[in-house]
Design a protein around this motif. Structure first.
Motif, PDB file in Angstrom:
ATOM      1  N   PHE A  57       0.737  -1.120   0.060  1.00 15.74           N
ATOM      2  CA  PHE A  57      -0.157   0.002   0.029  1.00 15.74           C
ATOM      3  C   PHE A  57       0.923   1.420   0.039  1.00 15.74           C
ATOM      4  N   ARG A  61       1.283   4.193  -2.755  1.00 10.74           N
ATOM      5  CA  ARG A  61       0.759   5.500  -2.329  1.00 10.74           C
ATOM      6  C   ARG A  61       2.030   6.677  -2.557  1.00 10.74           C
ATOM      7  N   ASP A  94      -6.340   2.905   8.797  1.00  9.62           N
ATOM      8  CA  ASP A  94      -6.656   4.346   8.904  1.00  9.62           C
ATOM      9  C   ASP A  94      -5.814   5.182   7.746  1.00  9.62           C
ATOM     10  N   GLY A  95      -5.282   4.513   7.020  1.00  9.68           N
ATOM     11  CA  GLY A  95      -4.320   5.241   5.944  1.00  9.68           C
ATOM     12  C   GLY A  95      -3.393   6.005   6.294  1.00  9.68           C
ATOM     13  N   LEU A  97       0.140   7.414   6.871  1.00 13.30           N
ATOM     14  CA  LEU A  97       1.343   7.459   5.961  1.00 13.30           C
ATOM     15  C   LEU A  97       2.384   7.885   6.980  1.00 13.30           C
TER      16      LEU A  97
END
Length: 99
Positions: A57, A61, A94-95, A97
């Motif tokens: 992921f 991204r 939760d995304g 980064l």
């Protein structure tokens, strides 16, 4: 037990005699019950899956390599005192980064 054949006086333990049964040769700690080992392996597998998914992921991204994504997660987890698996779950759920 036969005398310690090691000429170095720092040798920790004598070797068993070849005439003793193989069960006497083992000096390792007893293994955990099979159920415990199964649970530990299953937990490790689930942790590894989450970490690999989070690497994919993040690398997508952030347009980076999976190794760089892993390094980002590892540095983030160490600097904050979190487990790597927990960081991976936050990335996926939760995304998060990590930077």
């Amino acid at each position: 037990m036969s005398p310690n054949p090691c000429p170095n006086p720092k040798c920790a333990s004598p070797r068993p005699s070849p005439t003793q049964p193989p069960s006497a040769w083992s000096t390792s700690a007893p293994s955990p019950p099979p159920h415990t080992t199964t649970v530990q392996l299953r937990t490790a597998l689930h942790s590894r899956i989450a970490i690999e998914q989070a690497k994919g992921f993040l690398s997508h991204r952030l347009a980076t390599t999976p190794d760089t994504a892993f390094d980002l997660m590892r540095r983030y987890s160490r600097s904050r005192g979190h487990r790597l698996t927990d960081v991976a779950h936050r990335v996926l759920d939760d995304g998060l980064l990590p930077t």
